[in-house]
Design an enzyme around this catalytic site. Structure first.
Site, PDB file in Angstrom:
ATOM      1  N   HIS A  59       0.879  -1.361  -0.021  1.00 13.06           N
ATOM      2  CA  HIS A  59       0.071   0.200  -0.209  1.00 13.06           C
ATOM      3  C   HIS A  59       0.968   1.212  -0.017  1.00 13.06           C
ATOM      4  O   HIS A  59       1.517   1.647  -1.035  1.00 13.06           O
ATOM      5  CB  HIS A  59      -0.997  -0.155   1.135  1.00 13.06           C
ATOM      6  CG  HIS A  59      -2.117   0.776   1.343  1.00 13.06           C
ATOM      7  ND1 HIS A  59      -2.219   1.673   0.355  1.00 13.06           N
ATOM      8  CD2 HIS A  59      -2.924   1.222   2.364  1.00 13.06           C
ATOM      9  CE1 HIS A  59      -3.339   2.387   0.590  1.00 13.06           C
ATOM     10  NE2 HIS A  59      -3.722   1.896   1.773  1.00 13.06           N
ATOM     11  N   HIS A  85      -2.422  -2.532  -9.691  1.00  9.41           N
ATOM     12  CA  HIS A  85      -3.295  -1.920  -8.739  1.00  9.41           C
ATOM     13  C   HIS A  85      -4.633  -2.835  -8.749  1.00  9.41           C
ATOM     14  O   HIS A  85      -5.059  -3.238  -9.719  1.00  9.41           O
ATOM     15  CB  HIS A  85      -3.627  -0.478  -9.317  1.00  9.41           C
ATOM     16  CG  HIS A  85      -4.535   0.407  -8.092  1.00  9.41           C
ATOM     17  ND1 HIS A  85      -5.913   0.131  -7.859  1.00  9.41           N
ATOM     18  CD2 HIS A  85      -3.819   1.312  -7.184  1.00  9.41           C
ATOM     19  CE1 HIS A  85      -6.057   1.157  -6.679  1.00  9.41           C
ATOM     20  NE2 HIS A  85      -4.812   1.598  -6.655  1.00  9.41           N
ATOM     21  N   ASP A  87       2.593   5.354  -7.232  1.00  7.69           N
ATOM     22  CA  ASP A  87       3.858   5.414  -6.235  1.00  7.69           C
ATOM     23  C   ASP A  87       5.136   5.466  -7.081  1.00  7.69           C
ATOM     24  O   ASP A  87       6.382   5.537  -6.757  1.00  7.69           O
ATOM     25  CB  ASP A  87       3.929   4.352  -5.646  1.00  7.69           C
ATOM     26  CG  ASP A  87       2.852   4.212  -4.348  1.00  7.69           C
ATOM     27  OD1 ASP A  87       2.911   5.568  -3.705  1.00  7.69           O
ATOM     28  OD2 ASP A  87       2.139   3.369  -4.200  1.00  7.69           O
TER      29      ASP A  87
HETATM   30  N1  CMC Z   1       5.154  -6.645 -10.265  1.00  2.40           N
HETATM   31  C1  CMC Z   1       5.059  -7.923 -10.627  1.00  2.40           C
HETATM   32  N2  CMC Z   1       3.865  -8.758 -10.603  1.00  2.40           N
HETATM   33  C2  CMC Z   1       2.677  -8.084 -10.189  1.00  2.40           C
HETATM   34  C3  CMC Z   1       2.721  -7.052  -9.569  1.00  2.40           C
HETATM   35  C4  CMC Z   1       4.042  -6.157  -9.682  1.00  2.40           C
HETATM   36  N3  CMC Z   1       4.037  -4.841  -9.173  1.00  2.40           N
HETATM   37  N4  CMC Z   1       1.618  -6.693  -9.191  1.00  2.40           N
HETATM   38  C5  CMC Z   1       0.793  -7.706  -9.272  1.00  2.40           C
HETATM   39  N5  CMC Z   1       1.579  -8.643 -10.020  1.00  2.40           N
HETATM   40  C6  CMC Z   1       1.305 -10.089 -10.357  1.00  2.40           C
HETATM   41  C7  CMC Z   1       1.222 -10.895  -9.051  1.00  2.40           C
HETATM   42  O1  CMC Z   1       2.500 -11.613  -8.877  1.00  2.40           O
HETATM   43  C8  CMC Z   1       0.174 -11.897  -9.499  1.00  2.40           C
HETATM   44  O2  CMC Z   1       0.645 -12.870 -10.384  1.00  2.40           O
HETATM   45  P1  CMC Z   1       0.233 -14.414 -10.436  1.00  2.40           P
HETATM   46  O3  CMC Z   1      -1.282 -14.336 -10.612  1.00  2.40           O
HETATM   47  O4  CMC Z   1       1.248 -15.164 -11.294  1.00  2.40           O
HETATM   48  O5  CMC Z   1       0.657 -15.025  -9.004  1.00  2.40           O
HETATM   49  C9  CMC Z   1      -0.785 -11.147 -10.318  1.00  2.40           C
HETATM   50  O6  CMC Z   1      -0.091 -10.059 -10.711  1.00  2.40           O
HETATM   51  C10 CMC Z   1      -2.085 -10.764  -9.466  1.00  2.40           C
HETATM   52  O7  CMC Z   1      -1.672 -10.003  -8.273  1.00  2.40           O
HETATM   53  P2  CMC Z   1      -2.287  -9.787  -6.876  1.00  2.40           P
HETATM   54  O8  CMC Z   1      -1.428  -9.439  -5.700  1.00  2.40           O
HETATM   55  O9  CMC Z   1      -3.186 -11.033  -6.650  1.00  2.40           O
HETATM   56  O10 CMC Z   1      -3.465  -8.649  -7.473  1.00  2.40           O
HETATM   57  P3  CMC Z   1      -3.784  -7.459  -6.492  1.00  2.40           P
HETATM   58  O11 CMC Z   1      -5.163  -7.065  -7.348  1.00  2.40           O
HETATM   59  O12 CMC Z   1      -4.024  -7.754  -5.017  1.00  2.40           O
HETATM   60  O13 CMC Z   1      -2.613  -6.319  -6.549  1.00  2.40           O
HETATM   61  C11 CMC Z   1      -1.224  -4.972  -5.677  1.00  2.40           C
HETATM   62  C12 CMC Z   1      -2.688  -5.152  -6.414  1.00  2.40           C
HETATM   63  C13 CMC Z   1      -1.086  -3.318  -5.619  1.00  2.40           C
HETATM   64  C14 CMC Z   1      -1.071  -5.452  -4.094  1.00  2.40           C
HETATM   65  C15 CMC Z   1      -0.162  -5.345  -6.668  1.00  2.40           C
HETATM   66  O14 CMC Z   1      -0.323  -4.883  -7.898  1.00  2.40           O
HETATM   67  C16 CMC Z   1       1.314  -5.165  -5.909  1.00  2.40           C
HETATM   68  O15 CMC Z   1       1.796  -5.837  -5.170  1.00  2.40           O
HETATM   69  N6  CMC Z   1       1.890  -3.960  -6.631  1.00  2.40           N
HETATM   70  C17 CMC Z   1       3.271  -3.661  -5.676  1.00  2.40           C
HETATM   71  C18 CMC Z   1       2.984  -2.712  -4.771  1.00  2.40           C
HETATM   72  C19 CMC Z   1       2.515  -1.454  -5.186  1.00  2.40           C
HETATM   73  O16 CMC Z   1       2.981  -0.846  -5.848  1.00  2.40           O
HETATM   74  N7  CMC Z   1       1.392  -0.747  -4.382  1.00  2.40           N
HETATM   75  C20 CMC Z   1       0.923   0.405  -4.597  1.00  2.40           C
HETATM   76  C21 CMC Z   1      -0.414   0.458  -4.962  1.00  2.40           C
HETATM   77  S1  CMC Z   1      -0.900   2.039  -5.530  1.00  2.40           S
HETATM   78  C22 CMC Z   1      -1.072   2.761  -3.962  1.00  2.40           C
HETATM   79  C23 CMC Z   1      -1.839   2.417  -2.895  1.00  2.40           C
HETATM   80  O17 CMC Z   1      -2.990   2.298  -3.267  1.00  2.40           O
HETATM   81  O18 CMC Z   1      -1.109   2.392  -1.806  1.00  2.40           O
END
Ligand code: CMC
Length: 386
Positions: free
Chosen positions: A226, A265, A322
């Site tokens: 986050h 996201h 971010d």
């Molecule tokens: N880099 C590489 N792979 C990714 C990333 C990333 N940044 N984000 C998601 N994925 C992949 C993840 O590994 C998964 O792959 P698989 O299905 O093969 O296991 C797939 O995409 C789905 O990921 P998820 O975590 O289940 O999806 P989500 O909707 O929960 O993800 C997230 C949202 C923000 C947690 C994720 O994209 C992430 O970890 N991003 C990096 C952290 C980040 O930048 N966070 C800031 C978010 S925006 C500001 C805020 O709101 O705070």
């Protein structure tokens, strides 16, 4: 054996609506964001922090008189209780700034005579207090982290962002520093039911108080998935070091199943509109930027291209707010581990607005979990256990 009675579980509440809200619309498919109906591009181009904060809290843009009154009420609340400053002084040089922020905010109700007044007017006044004092707290943390730097009391003649920079640096910001921080404060002000806002709502839904709810939200914002992603993204860009290392670094990280911070996201499956604004602004700054910022920007742009080619359209993983924040904060002279506390100081407006809205029709938030463990086990006295 599969459990025929198992309900559909939406892990992470993915796709679940928990309430109605008139505060913020995130259109993840089209990459659009609205504060109280106003497109984020217009907010970023035109608003002061005070104007946007008023809009989020009250629902309409203020007229001149309303804005003056709101600005005065915010600036009047900037002072911190001495004990809070003392705690920051004692802890900030060694402890995680988010822990210090959380502790400092949790102390505020001890100095607020209205702490236990749950009336709507009192909660609005406390929101203003929280929004104002959180910026002072973050600035104080920023000072005491550095040896030899003392607390700088607020200057009530300055606007919110200018005063934050003044309290942080002991001098007024340059125009460029001010512009960067205004945009950062505005873009992080509010974002519907993100994890930290939901956390605030969960705490608030028990009819606990606004300080407790905001303290919960700060704890949730702290995580790298986050709020801390902006710090992690810049750390990655710095670790890449040389622009020519970028593509291999990203390739290796993805091959090792690492997440690239600042991308992806839950709601945006296209370019985050806030990231677009930050990228545009960063590019406009380039000719006035120092060498280090230009290098960070070049690495960021190459990493962005690589990520979009690999995961953009195919996986819906695009830059989020971010990713370009780090080079911009660097251009404003902000140290890396203050990024998330600044995010918190800005998001305080959104947290408070959601609490005020939710309390109008409060219902305790209490979801279900599906129990899959054993039942009716026989209690064994301790002496008979293995
Ligand atoms: N880099 C590489 N792979 C990714 C990333 C990333 N940044 N984000 C998601 N994925 C992949 C993840 O590994 C998964 O792959 P698989 O299905 O093969 O296991 C797939 O995409 C789905 O990921 P998820 O975590 O289940 O999806 P989500 O909707 O929960 O993800 C997230 C949202 C923000 C947690 C994720 O994209 C992430 O970890 N991003 C990096 C952290 C980040 O930048 N966070 C800031 C978010 S925006 C500001 C805020 O709101 O705070």
């Amino acid at each position: 054996m599969p459990d025929a009675n198992a309900p559909k579980i939406n892990k992470g509440l993915d796709g679940i609506y928990v309430s109605e809200s008139k505060i913020c619309k995130v259109d993840g498919l089209n990459g659009k964001l609205y504060y109280r109906g106003y497109p984020i591009d217009d907010i970023a181009a035109n608003c002061s922090f005070e104007e946007a904060s008023y809009l989020i809290l009250h629902g309409t843009l203020p007229n001149r008189g309303q804005l003056d009154e709101f600005s005065k009420s915010l600036s009047a609340e900037r002072d911190l209780p001495t004990l809070v400053v003392d705690v920051i002084e004692d802890t900030a040089s060694e402890k995680d700034p988010m822990h210090v922020l959380m502790s400092a905010v949790s102390l505020l109700p001890a100095f607020d005579e209205e702490a236990d007044d749950a009336g709507e007017d009192a909660n609005l006044r406390k929101s203003i207090r929280i929004i104002s004092k959180m910026s002072s707290i973050v600035a104080a943390i920023g000072r005491y982290r550095n040896e030899g730097e003392e607390y700088v009391p607020p200057d009530k003649s300055l606007d919110h962002v200018e005063n934050f920079m003044y309290m942080l640096n002991g001098k007024k910001p340059t125009k460029q520093e001010y512009d960067i921080m205004r945009i950062m404060f505005l873009l992080q002000l509010e974002h519907s039911s993100n994890a930290s806002t939901f956390s605030a709502m969960v705490t608030g839904s028990s009819l606990s108080d606004i300080y407790s709810a905001v303290t919960s939200a700060i704890g949730t914002l702290k995580g790298p998935l986050h709020g801390e992603a902006d710090e992690m993204a810049l750390k990655m860009i710095e670790a890449i070091g040389n622009p020519d290392n970028t593509e291999k670094y990203i390739e290796d990280a993805l091959a090792g199943k690492q997440r690239i911070m600042g991308f992806g996201h839950r709601i945006y499956k296209t370019y985050d509109p806030r990231a677009k604004i930050l990228k545009k602004y960063l590019l406009e700054l380039q000719e006035h930027s120092a060498e280090d910022v230009r290098k960070l920007t070049e690495i960021a742009l190459r990493a962005e291209k690589m990520m979009i080619d690999k995961l953009g359209a195919s996986h819906g993983i695009w830059p989020n707010v971010d990713f370009f924040a780090g080079p911009l904060y660097t251009a404003a002279g902000i140290q890396i581990d203050l990024f998330t506390p600044i995010f918190a100081a800005s998001r305080a407006t959104g947290w408070c607005a959601h609490l005020l809205e939710y309390w109008k029709e409060n219902k305790l938030i209490r979801p279900l979990e599906y129990y899959t463990g054993p039942l009716d086990l026989k209690y064994l006295p301790i002496g008979e256990r293995q």
